[in-house]
Enzyme design. Structure first.
Site, PDB file in Angstrom:
ATOM      1  CB  SER A  45       3.021   0.281  36.452  1.00  0.00           C
ATOM      2  OG  SER A  45       4.292  -0.199  36.858  1.00  0.00           O
ATOM      3  CG  HIS A 105      -1.467   0.712  36.246  1.00  0.00           C
ATOM      4  ND1 HIS A 105      -1.298   2.072  36.325  1.00  0.00           N
ATOM      5  CD2 HIS A 105      -0.567   0.167  37.112  1.00  0.00           C
ATOM      6  CE1 HIS A 105      -0.338   2.352  37.183  1.00  0.00           C
ATOM      7  NE2 HIS A 105       0.123   1.209  37.675  1.00  0.00           N
ATOM      8  CE  LYS A 131      -1.694   3.020  40.394  1.00  0.00           C
ATOM      9  NZ  LYS A 131      -1.241   2.602  41.741  1.00  0.00           N
TER      10      LYS A 131
END
Length: 399
Positions: free
Chosen positions: A185, A213, A245
């Protein structure tokens, strides 16, 4: 002054002296590239809304419909009366999307990671984690009561040495778990999952991947980091993904075998003892999942933006990291220097994440630039212009 207040005041002063104080910013439409903060319009490069779905009309419509029929709150935990049809349908669709037997929905990614790591190992087992794993994974390992070891970032030799030295499945009734982010991240790089799979198979260790992610951006139809390597449930038994996300909503899920999900339902305290996510969020997430599968144009545009930004930043000699993902860190080093740089950019209508220890290692304070499919090339040009201006003022150095 009472003891605890003295302790708090001292800790806050120390954090301030080191340039580590965290400050919340109040934004209007924070997911959008063009946001407003304290009445000022800024270009935001902070959001993890990689595909730009957080304000998508279809998601908003799905949430509105569910609000009309289901109300606002989840009502109770999943195991009391909070498990709604929308949750159940979302879990089924996630299982199919990830190519796994089943999925289990959580109300946040932090809770999903705590649940997986703390529930699946116990005293006497080993947990091996990448040094740059998300804090929730680290906390899960510490809470588990298992023996805990962090290996050098994305370094198979380091992990292999620890496995050889500290864990031998043939001589023990205890197990080993290897835990990694799919996309890291703060650095934006991708874990070498084939190498980890090989090590885990050699040592009979359980591999857990948090793909917060990667899901939505990497792989065919956005199926994530694991799928991008051609791997599946057999090679990576435990997959964690989040909705905050690329999905543009909120919450998380764990996907894997029937036995894994049954075990978590019975033993994962962060699942058992918390209120279920609102059904309206589950409904919006189901819509987002359908959009993700057909979002090739958004992913192509985002990749083009990433390549364009890296080319322009390289022309300035900026210290970029080895990232081909929407996370593009620019290393500054000093905490006070990166704060000053962030303040300059904000005054000039550019909002970028300013990341300092302990989120990242000492002397690696950085700008964490995140790109979204809703950004344009003109937005990136504006960012590059201000980074160049900051460089000319001595606020940002090149290589």
């Amino acid at each position: 002054m009472p003891l605890f207040q003295q302790r708090w005041a001292k800790a806050l002063q120390q954090r301030s002296d080191k340039g580590l104080m965290r400050v919340r910013k109040q934004l209007q439409s924070p997911q959008l590239p063009e946001a407003r903060i304290d009445g000022q319009q800024v270009l935001s490069f902070c959001s993890n809304d990689y595909l730009g779905f957080a304000n998508h009309p279809a998601l908003i419509e799905s949430a509105h419909r569910a609000l009309d029929t289901c109300g606002v709150g989840g009502g109770a935990s999943h195991l009391v009366c909070g498990h709604h049809l929308e949750h159940d349908m979302l879990e089924q669709e996630l299982a199919e999307f990830t190519g796994r037997d089943r999925a289990l929905v959580f109300s946040s990614g932090y809770m999903a990671n705590l649940a997986v790591v703390s529930a699946l190992v116990s005293k006497g087992d080993w947990v091996f984690q990448d040094k740059l794993n998300h804090a929730s994974l680290i906390d899960g390992g510490l809470l588990s009561g298992a023996r805990f070891q962090r290996y050098l970032h994305n370094d198979h030799l380091s992990l292999s040495a620890y496995l050889d030295k500290k864990f031998s499945r043939s001589e023990s009734t205890h197990g080993a778990m290897v835990v990694t982010d799919g996309v890291f991240s703060m650095d934006g790089d991708v874990a070498d999952l084939p190498g980890l799979v090989s090590l885990c198979q050699k040592h009979d260790a359980l591999l857990v991947v948090d793909d917060a992610h990667g899901i939505g951006f990497l792989g065919k139809e956005g199926r994530g980091t694991i799928a991008s390597f051609g791997l599946g449930q057999k090679e990576v038994p435990v997959l964690v993904g989040t909705f905050g996300k690329a999905f543009g909503t909120s919450g998380a899920f764990v996907a894997g075998s029937h036995e894994l999900i049954d075990y978590l339902v019975q033993h994962a305290r962060p699942y058992i003892y918390t209120t279920a996510m609102p059904p309206s969020i589950a409904a919006a997430t189901r819509t987002s999942l359908r959009l993700i599968r057909s979002a090739d144009a958004e992913r192509a545009h985002l990749n083009a933006l990433i390549n364009y930004f890296r080319k322009q930043a390289a022309s300035l000699g900026l210290g970029l990291m080895d990232s081909s993902t929407p996370i593009q860190p620019v290393i500054v080093g000093d905490n006070h220097a990166v704060l000053k740089l962030g303040q300059y950019l904000e005054k000039n209508a550019i909002l970028v994440g300013v990341i300092r220890p302990p989120t990242v290692p000492e002397m690696t304070a950085r700008l964490r630039i995140t790109l979204s499919a809703r950004h344009s090339f003109e937005h990136v040009d504006a960012l590059i212009t201000q980074l160049a201006a900051a460089q000319n003022l001595g606020l940002l150095s090149g290589n």
